[in-house]
Scaffold this motif. Structure first.
Motif, PDB file in Angstrom:
ATOM      1  N   TYR A 167      -2.929  -7.222  -4.584  1.00 14.54           N
ATOM      2  CA  TYR A 167      -3.138  -7.305  -3.134  1.00 14.54           C
ATOM      3  C   TYR A 167      -3.654  -8.693  -2.758  1.00 14.54           C
ATOM      4  N   LEU A 207      -9.029  -2.058  -0.507  1.00 17.04           N
ATOM      5  CA  LEU A 207      -8.426  -3.091  -1.342  1.00 17.04           C
ATOM      6  C   LEU A 207      -9.039  -4.462  -1.060  1.00 17.04           C
ATOM      7  N   PRO A 222      -4.471  -3.011  -8.795  1.00 12.82           N
ATOM      8  CA  PRO A 222      -3.914  -3.107  -7.445  1.00 12.82           C
ATOM      9  C   PRO A 222      -4.606  -4.148  -6.569  1.00 12.82           C
ATOM     10  N   GLU A 223      -5.934  -4.241  -6.665  1.00 15.75           N
ATOM     11  CA  GLU A 223      -6.641  -5.204  -5.816  1.00 15.75           C
ATOM     12  C   GLU A 223      -6.291  -6.646  -6.184  1.00 15.75           C
ATOM     13  N   VAL A 236       0.168   1.467  -4.730  1.00 19.04           N
ATOM     14  CA  VAL A 236      -1.247   1.832  -4.878  1.00 19.04           C
ATOM     15  C   VAL A 236      -1.362   3.286  -5.328  1.00 19.04           C
ATOM     16  N   HIS A 294      -6.458  -0.396   3.256  1.00 18.91           N
ATOM     17  CA  HIS A 294      -6.504  -1.856   3.330  1.00 18.91           C
ATOM     18  C   HIS A 294      -7.945  -2.363   3.198  1.00 18.91           C
ATOM     19  N   VAL A 348       0.815  -1.212   0.000  1.00 22.11           N
ATOM     20  CA  VAL A 348       0.000   0.000   0.000  1.00 22.11           C
ATOM     21  C   VAL A 348       0.852   1.268   0.000  1.00 22.11           C
ATOM     22  N   LYS A 363     -12.499  -4.659  -2.722  1.00 21.19           N
ATOM     23  CA  LYS A 363     -12.383  -4.891  -4.156  1.00 21.19           C
ATOM     24  C   LYS A 363     -11.874  -6.310  -4.452  1.00 21.19           C
ATOM     25  N   TYR A 421      -6.891   5.497  -5.588  1.00 21.18           N
ATOM     26  CA  TYR A 421      -7.445   4.527  -4.635  1.00 21.18           C
ATOM     27  C   TYR A 421      -7.526   5.135  -3.234  1.00 21.18           C
TER      28      TYR A 421
END
Length: 558
Positions: free
Chosen positions: A413, A364, A409-410, A345, A361, A341, A367, A349
């Motif tokens: 993650y 993410l 990004p998700e 990110v 957090h 993060v 998502k 976001y």
């Protein structure tokens, strides 16, 4: 009946936390936290002295500040009579060691040694002793030392002997000046009681001690370096106290500094992960507890002593009396997600999270939870901070594959979360294949309560139901429970940790059960993970280590 209380102090990587606990039911009545003033020193000493790569030091004074600030805070919040606190204990991240003089004063407190990095306290994640660990493992293997098998075949650079060897190699005069080299858990306990009482947990898991055999013989230490032939007698101790034992009583001086009564029972120190086992009510074998934080430590007890590849150790009475306690773990979990993060990110976001009134957090996770298993096409290895189990290799690094120009990004993650679940399954499978069954899976720590998606992924990947510790502060609660045992039943506490756990240890009603279709989907991904794990981790391709060497050489040129 008059209420009685116990205090547990949990020393983590970034802060220390105290809890005040009702010994009759395990309820935490008050808690307080103190961030370490100096934090983790991994680049510079307080005076600006530069540190080398992979160093991680801390300031011992920060630990005393924790006692002086958090314990008065919980007493004030709860408004209880300090005379009703019958016992206390601490737990600590380990292996965290410091050299001290004849009076127990850390050498880094000496004015003429403040600029010497080796005079300071080495935190558990100090990895600059990897060369010494490699040497130790080679010599132990050549000599056929039987202790090596008890630690999964390798001794980590995080442990006591490699760190001592580094002091000897790079600052021999510091080794000579040290009257003792102590675990921080034992040093803080000594500040409380005025007496040295080394605990069996850190001695067994981090310093090669065995209940039946003691330490390795002098010839082994002599083979490492003739100057440490008498390491045990000169710098350590053969007087080891079992978990639950009373280390001593609170001194007048310390009592006045923290607001408790002199003479309060103090239990021997413990390791943060190990002390959490009774806090979730585990008193029986073959139940693995995952203590999930910046890293994850896996603890379980068994009636048998087996050799498990890559385990961090097996110690008789190391966790619960009468059982063999096993430790394994992952070096990077919460740190993994925090790194992501902070570095990967986009601002959009963060703006979205702020607009929705949630943390990054949480956004993410929201998502990522909408993704189907395998939908991202990503697969990661969870080695951003090396591998603790089952490869025991801090020189391994992170990897993520399958990324394209459409990767979000998700998706990354979630892939990092899944990587930690695969790493966990690798550990569990290794235990079971070695004759140590894992019948039930437990979890504690902040992430286990904050991220249901992650816990469900763990259940689906491992195929095991997961029980969650009821307390937000399982290690501190466990320390308080051992404090109640040190006080004993005659003073309102308990005569064994098993008695205390029946009353004070608890899990939540909610559990995470494996979802059959998810289990099948993850089997395919785990098979691919294992291929990557073995290819990069077992010597087929050492590219990670070669890149790390190139990196170190490039930095030297600067």
């Amino acid at each position: 009946m008059e209420k009685k209380y116990s205090i547990g102090v949990d020393y983590g990587t970034q802060s220390g936390r105290a809890v005040l606990v009702d010994v009759t039911n395990g309820e935490i009545l008050a808690q307080a936290v103190k961030e370490y003033t100096h934090g983790v020193m991994d680049e510079f000493l307080p005076d600006g002295t530069k540190l080398g790569p992979d160093w991680a030091l801390q300031h011992p004074a920060d630990y005393l500040e924790v006692l002086e600030i958090t314990i008065p805070a919980v007493l004030k919040e709860s408004q209880i009579n300090p005379a009703d606190v019958i016992g206390m204990s601490i737990d600590f991240t380990a292996c965290t060691i410091l050299p001290v003089d004849e009076k127990g004063t850390p050498l880094c407190f000496h004015e003429d040694l403040k600029k010497e990095p080796h005079a300071w306290l080495k935190l558990w994640k100090h990895h600059a002793a990897q060369g010494q660990a490699n040497k130790l493992n080679r010599i132990a293997e050549e000599r056929g030392e039987d202790f090596l098998a008890r630690y999964g075949g390798k001794i980590s650079s995080e442990w006591l002997v490699p760190k001592v060897m580094q002091i000897l190699d790079e600052a021999p005069y510091i080794y000579d000046k040290a009257a003792r080299i102590m675990e921080a858990a034992d040093w803080v306990t000594m500040q409380l009681t005025g007496k040295e009482a080394r605990n069996s947990c850190t001695a067994g898991y981090k310093a090669l001690w065995h209940k039946q055999k003691g330490y390795p013989d002098k010839e082994f230490y002599k083979a490492l370096d003739p100057r440490i032939e008498n390491l045990v007698e000169e710098k350590l101790s053969t007087d080891i106290y079992p978990q639950g034992a009373k280390a001593g009583e609170l001194t007048e001086d310390m009592a006045s500094r923290i607001g408790l009564k002199a003479g309060t029972a103090v239990a021997v120190g413990n390791v943060d992960a190990h002390v959490a086992v009774p806090a979730v009510g585990i008193t029986e074998p073959n139940k693995m507890l995952m203590i999930i934080g910046t890293s994850t430590c896996d603890i379980m007890v068994s009636e048998v002593e087996k050799v498990v590849p890559g385990m961090c150790g097996v110690v008789e009475d190391g966790v619960l009396p009468g059982f063999y306690g096993y430790e394994a773990g992952q070096s990077c979990v919460g740190d993994h997600f925090e790194w992501f993060v902070k570095n990967c990110v986009p601002k959009a976001y963060y703006d979205e999270a702020e607009a929705k009134g949630m943390g990054i957090h949480q956004l993410l996770t929201e998502k990522a939870s909408k993704l189907k298993i395998g939908e991202s096409g990503l697969l990661a290895l969870d080695w951003w901070n090396g591998n603790r189990s089952c490869l025991v290799d801090v020189d391994l690094t992170g990897l993520m594959m399958g990324m394209t120009l459409t990767t979000k990004p998700e998706e990354m993650y979630r892939a990092l979360i899944e990587a930690t679940a695969y790493g966990k399954n690798m550990i569990i499978t290794t235990f079971e294949e070695s004759g140590v069954p894992v019948d039930e899976l437990y979890a504690c720590g902040g992430i286990s309560k904050k991220n249901p998606m992650m816990m469900q992924i763990y259940a689906d990947v491992t195929g095991k139901e997961i029980f969650i510790g009821a307390s937000d502060q399982s290690p501190a609660l466990g320390a308080a429970m051992f404090g109640a045992v040190a006080a004993g039943s005659k003073n309102g506490g308990y005569d064994s940790i098993f008695d205390a756990a029946k009353v004070m240890g608890k899990v939540e009603e909610k559990t995470y059960k494996p979802i059959p279709e998810n289990v099948e989907a993850y089997k395919k991904l785990y098979a691919e993970f294992k291929i990557l794990h073995d290819y990069f981790g077992r010597g087929a391709n050492d590219v990670m280590k070669r890149l790390k060497t190139i990196k170190a050489e490039a930095r030297k040129e600067n």
